[in-house]
Design a protein around this motif. Structure first.
Motif, PDB file in Angstrom:
ATOM      1  N   GLY A 203      49.950 -19.875  66.373  1.00  0.00           N
ATOM      2  CA  GLY A 203      49.519 -20.799  65.334  1.00  0.00           C
ATOM      3  C   GLY A 203      50.510 -21.903  65.035  1.00  0.00           C
ATOM      4  O   GLY A 203      50.148 -23.092  64.992  1.00  0.00           O
ATOM      5  N   PRO A 204      51.783 -21.585  64.826  1.00  0.00           N
ATOM      6  CA  PRO A 204      52.754 -22.640  64.512  1.00  0.00           C
ATOM      7  C   PRO A 204      52.999 -23.609  65.663  1.00  0.00           C
ATOM      8  O   PRO A 204      53.514 -24.713  65.452  1.00  0.00           O
ATOM      9  CB  PRO A 204      54.039 -21.853  64.195  1.00  0.00           C
ATOM     10  N   ILE A 205      52.635 -23.223  66.881  1.00  0.00           N
ATOM     11  CA  ILE A 205      52.905 -24.073  68.039  1.00  0.00           C
ATOM     12  C   ILE A 205      51.707 -24.946  68.405  1.00  0.00           C
ATOM     13  O   ILE A 205      51.823 -26.156  68.590  1.00  0.00           O
ATOM     14  CB  ILE A 205      53.315 -23.211  69.255  1.00  0.00           C
ATOM     15  N   SER A 206      50.537 -24.299  68.501  1.00  0.00           N
ATOM     16  CA  SER A 206      49.358 -25.025  68.983  1.00  0.00           C
ATOM     17  C   SER A 206      48.206 -25.063  67.992  1.00  0.00           C
ATOM     18  O   SER A 206      47.239 -25.790  68.200  1.00  0.00           O
ATOM     19  CB  SER A 206      48.859 -24.379  70.280  1.00  0.00           C
ATOM     20  N   GLY A 207      48.279 -24.280  66.936  1.00  0.00           N
ATOM     21  CA  GLY A 207      47.151 -24.163  66.021  1.00  0.00           C
ATOM     22  C   GLY A 207      46.255 -22.998  66.366  1.00  0.00           C
ATOM     23  O   GLY A 207      45.302 -22.704  65.650  1.00  0.00           O
ATOM     24  N   ALA A 208      46.550 -22.310  67.473  1.00  0.00           N
ATOM     25  CA  ALA A 208      45.839 -21.092  67.877  1.00  0.00           C
ATOM     26  C   ALA A 208      44.340 -21.306  67.949  1.00  0.00           C
ATOM     27  O   ALA A 208      43.564 -20.642  67.271  1.00  0.00           O
ATOM     28  CB  ALA A 208      46.171 -19.934  66.928  1.00  0.00           C
ATOM     29  N   SER A 209      43.912 -22.200  68.801  1.00  0.00           N
ATOM     30  CA  SER A 209      42.485 -22.452  68.952  1.00  0.00           C
ATOM     31  C   SER A 209      41.806 -21.334  69.733  1.00  0.00           C
ATOM     32  O   SER A 209      40.934 -20.656  69.228  1.00  0.00           O
ATOM     33  CB  SER A 209      42.249 -23.785  69.653  1.00  0.00           C
ATOM     34  N   MET A 210      42.198 -21.159  70.978  1.00  0.00           N
ATOM     35  CA  MET A 210      41.617 -20.155  71.884  1.00  0.00           C
ATOM     36  C   MET A 210      40.122 -20.367  72.106  1.00  0.00           C
ATOM     37  O   MET A 210      39.444 -19.502  72.656  1.00  0.00           O
ATOM     38  CB  MET A 210      41.825 -18.725  71.345  1.00  0.00           C
ATOM     39  N   ASN A 211      39.603 -21.515  71.652  1.00  0.00           N
ATOM     40  CA  ASN A 211      38.161 -21.700  71.613  1.00  0.00           C
ATOM     41  C   ASN A 211      37.846 -23.195  71.656  1.00  0.00           C
ATOM     42  O   ASN A 211      38.096 -23.908  70.680  1.00  0.00           O
ATOM     43  CB  ASN A 211      37.617 -21.074  70.325  1.00  0.00           C
ATOM     44  N   PRO A 212      37.298 -23.700  72.756  1.00  0.00           N
ATOM     45  CA  PRO A 212      36.976 -25.130  72.828  1.00  0.00           C
ATOM     46  C   PRO A 212      36.045 -25.601  71.717  1.00  0.00           C
ATOM     47  O   PRO A 212      36.204 -26.714  71.206  1.00  0.00           O
ATOM     48  CB  PRO A 212      36.311 -25.261  74.209  1.00  0.00           C
ATOM     49  N   ALA A 213      35.080 -24.770  71.323  1.00  0.00           N
ATOM     50  CA  ALA A 213      34.140 -25.165  70.267  1.00  0.00           C
ATOM     51  C   ALA A 213      34.859 -25.330  68.933  1.00  0.00           C
ATOM     52  O   ALA A 213      34.545 -26.233  68.152  1.00  0.00           O
ATOM     53  CB  ALA A 213      33.024 -24.130  70.135  1.00  0.00           C
ATOM     54  N   ARG A 214      35.845 -24.465  68.685  1.00  0.00           N
ATOM     55  CA  ARG A 214      36.584 -24.527  67.429  1.00  0.00           C
ATOM     56  C   ARG A 214      37.391 -25.837  67.316  1.00  0.00           C
ATOM     57  O   ARG A 214      37.605 -26.369  66.230  1.00  0.00           O
ATOM     58  CB  ARG A 214      37.507 -23.312  67.337  1.00  0.00           C
ATOM     59  N   SER A 215      37.853 -26.360  68.459  1.00  0.00           N
ATOM     60  CA  SER A 215      38.624 -27.605  68.456  1.00  0.00           C
ATOM     61  C   SER A 215      37.745 -28.837  68.610  1.00  0.00           C
ATOM     62  O   SER A 215      38.034 -29.890  68.044  1.00  0.00           O
ATOM     63  CB  SER A 215      39.663 -27.575  69.586  1.00  0.00           C
ATOM     64  N   LEU A 216      36.671 -28.730  69.391  1.00  0.00           N
ATOM     65  CA  LEU A 216      35.803 -29.871  69.635  1.00  0.00           C
ATOM     66  C   LEU A 216      35.068 -30.319  68.373  1.00  0.00           C
ATOM     67  O   LEU A 216      34.902 -31.525  68.139  1.00  0.00           O
ATOM     68  CB  LEU A 216      34.789 -29.531  70.727  1.00  0.00           C
ATOM     69  N   ALA A 217      34.631 -29.365  67.563  1.00  0.00           N
ATOM     70  CA  ALA A 217      33.821 -29.710  66.392  1.00  0.00           C
ATOM     71  C   ALA A 217      34.577 -30.593  65.390  1.00  0.00           C
ATOM     72  O   ALA A 217      34.082 -31.667  65.024  1.00  0.00           O
ATOM     73  CB  ALA A 217      33.303 -28.436  65.722  1.00  0.00           C
ATOM     74  N   PRO A 218      35.776 -30.197  64.932  1.00  0.00           N
ATOM     75  CA  PRO A 218      36.506 -31.080  64.019  1.00  0.00           C
ATOM     76  C   PRO A 218      36.872 -32.414  64.657  1.00  0.00           C
ATOM     77  O   PRO A 218      36.865 -33.454  63.985  1.00  0.00           O
ATOM     78  CB  PRO A 218      37.762 -30.269  63.672  1.00  0.00           C
ATOM     79  N   ALA A 219      37.195 -32.386  65.951  1.00  0.00           N
ATOM     80  CA  ALA A 219      37.530 -33.631  66.637  1.00  0.00           C
ATOM     81  C   ALA A 219      36.356 -34.593  66.600  1.00  0.00           C
ATOM     82  O   ALA A 219      36.524 -35.808  66.395  1.00  0.00           O
ATOM     83  CB  ALA A 219      37.943 -33.344  68.077  1.00  0.00           C
ATOM     84  N   TYR A 220      35.147 -34.077  66.766  1.00  0.00           N
ATOM     85  CA  TYR A 220      33.954 -34.917  66.742  1.00  0.00           C
ATOM     86  C   TYR A 220      33.663 -35.413  65.326  1.00  0.00           C
ATOM     87  O   TYR A 220      33.340 -36.592  65.118  1.00  0.00           O
ATOM     88  CB  TYR A 220      32.764 -34.121  67.275  1.00  0.00           C
ATOM     89  N   ILE A 221      33.772 -34.535  64.336  1.00  0.00           N
ATOM     90  CA  ILE A 221      33.462 -34.907  62.950  1.00  0.00           C
ATOM     91  C   ILE A 221      34.401 -35.983  62.432  1.00  0.00           C
ATOM     92  O   ILE A 221      33.987 -36.938  61.757  1.00  0.00           O
ATOM     93  CB  ILE A 221      33.516 -33.670  62.033  1.00  0.00           C
ATOM     94  N   TRP A 222      35.695 -35.876  62.753  1.00  0.00           N
ATOM     95  CA  TRP A 222      36.671 -36.825  62.224  1.00  0.00           C
ATOM     96  C   TRP A 222      37.126 -37.872  63.251  1.00  0.00           C
ATOM     97  O   TRP A 222      37.889 -38.764  62.921  1.00  0.00           O
ATOM     98  CB  TRP A 222      37.885 -36.074  61.684  1.00  0.00           C
ATOM     99  N   GLY A 223      36.682 -37.721  64.482  1.00  0.00           N
ATOM    100  CA  GLY A 223      37.072 -38.681  65.504  1.00  0.00           C
ATOM    101  C   GLY A 223      38.516 -38.580  65.921  1.00  0.00           C
ATOM    102  O   GLY A 223      39.134 -39.586  66.305  1.00  0.00           O
ATOM    103  N   CYS A 224      39.070 -37.374  65.901  1.00  0.00           N
ATOM    104  CA  CYS A 224      40.476 -37.160  66.277  1.00  0.00           C
ATOM    105  C   CYS A 224      40.526 -36.534  67.670  1.00  0.00           C
ATOM    106  O   CYS A 224      40.470 -35.308  67.804  1.00  0.00           O
ATOM    107  CB  CYS A 224      41.167 -36.257  65.258  1.00  0.00           C
ATOM    108  N   TYR A 225      40.627 -37.355  68.698  1.00  0.00           N
ATOM    109  CA  TYR A 225      40.517 -36.849  70.065  1.00  0.00           C
ATOM    110  C   TYR A 225      41.854 -36.755  70.799  1.00  0.00           C
ATOM    111  O   TYR A 225      41.889 -36.384  71.972  1.00  0.00           O
ATOM    112  CB  TYR A 225      39.565 -37.739  70.869  1.00  0.00           C
TER     113      TYR A 225
END
Length: 315
Positions: A203-225
């Protein structure tokens, strides 16, 4: 986060058809009819949507609450929020969809022939829809609109590297690799605990995504790619590697019936009572044949309850 798929274990009490080496309740048998309940593909997609939505909403809510209210939740609390949600969703929806909740898990399971490839696109679509709606709900609830991508304004519930891209790639790979090797015997508990452990160290290093959907969704909503590719490529590779290595370590080409057949001795119904008295660890399995019922003695007491019902755990 996970899945869980792989992950997950289907635990069911069933009558075994030992003669053809398949379980009558095994939905993976191509010619096996639906004896009690047929789960449609639409039901599976709804399960994946609900599970992924709940996972992202609960886990990211813990992050928002922690950053908004003076770090009351803390990192262990955030890890528990994700892990407990995975566990609850695995036990409540796992019997419907397999509780993947993660495109990387669906792809990895399909690559190792534990999940049909033709269902992967539908699963990924349901997972992305669930995670996107969860991120949008969080944006509306907590009014997260101000300067999110810069990390200097409102809380960003997406993932971003805290260190180098190399370190992020490596920890995401290792975390997802661990996720696909979680022991399926205790499904939700094992996967949930693995998620907690992964978040604590990554978590402190990468945010502990382990899941493309978990990262893609916020990136799409806020436009942070920025650096989003790390959270797509690394989890998929980690999941594929974990699934393949796990198969090498434990897999077998034999069906469940073929595995237990060497431990079964065929007896007649007249011998059943006498055999049961001689061996307290024995139990009778009935072949599914209404015209010619045959009995078998299972020599191992594993997964046999007091009423002599056999629980078959199919990984």
């Amino acid at each position: 986060m996970a899945e869980i798929s792989s992950i997950t274990v289907r635990t069911q009490t069933t009558i075994l058809n030992i003669e053809d080496g398949r379980s009558s309740g095994d939905p993976r048998s191509p010619d096996s009819p639906c004896s009690l309940i047929c789960i449609s593909f639409v039901q599976k997609l709804i399960g994946e949507f609900v599970g992924t939505f709940s996972l992202v909403f609960a886990g990211c809510s813990a992050t928002v609450v922690n950053d908004t209210y003076g770090e009351l939740v803390t990192l262990p609390g955030i890890a528990l929020a994700w892990g407990l949600t995975v566990m609850v969703m695995s036990y409540s929806i796992g019997h419907v969809s397999g509780a993947h909740f993660n495109p990387a898990v669906s792809i990895a399971l399909a690559s190792s022939r534990k999940f049909p490839f033709k269902q992967v696109p539908g699963y990924i679509a349901a997972q992305l829809l669930g995670s996107t709606l969860a991120a949008e709900a969080l944006r509306l609830m907590f009014h997260l609109n101000n300067n999110v991508c810069s990390l200097k304004g409102d809380v960003y519930v997406g993932t971003h590297p805290s260190g180098s891209n190399t370190a992020t790639f490596v920890v995401e790979f290792i975390a997802t690799f661990n996720l696909l090797r979680a022991n399926r015997s205790f499904a939700g508990v094992a996967i949930g605990a693995t998620v907690v452990l992964n978040i604590l160290f990554s978590g402190p290093i990468s945010g502990a995504s382990m899941n493309p959907a978990r990262s893609l969704a916020p990136a799409y909503i806020w436009g942070c790619y920025k650096d989003l590719w790390l959270y797509i490529v690394s989890p998929v590779i980690g999941a594929l590697t974990g699934a393949w290595i796990y198969n090498i370590l434990r897999s077998t080409n034999k069906s469940y019936g073929e595995i237990i057949r060497p431990n079964c001795n065929k007896v007649s119904s007249n011998d059943h009572q006498e055999a049961s008295q001689d061996d307290s660890d024995s139990c009778v399995l009935r072949v599914v044949d209404p015209n010619n019922r045959k009995f078998f003695i299972l020599s191992s007491p594993t997964d046999i309850n007091e009423t002599c019902n056999v629980t078959c755990k199919l990984a």
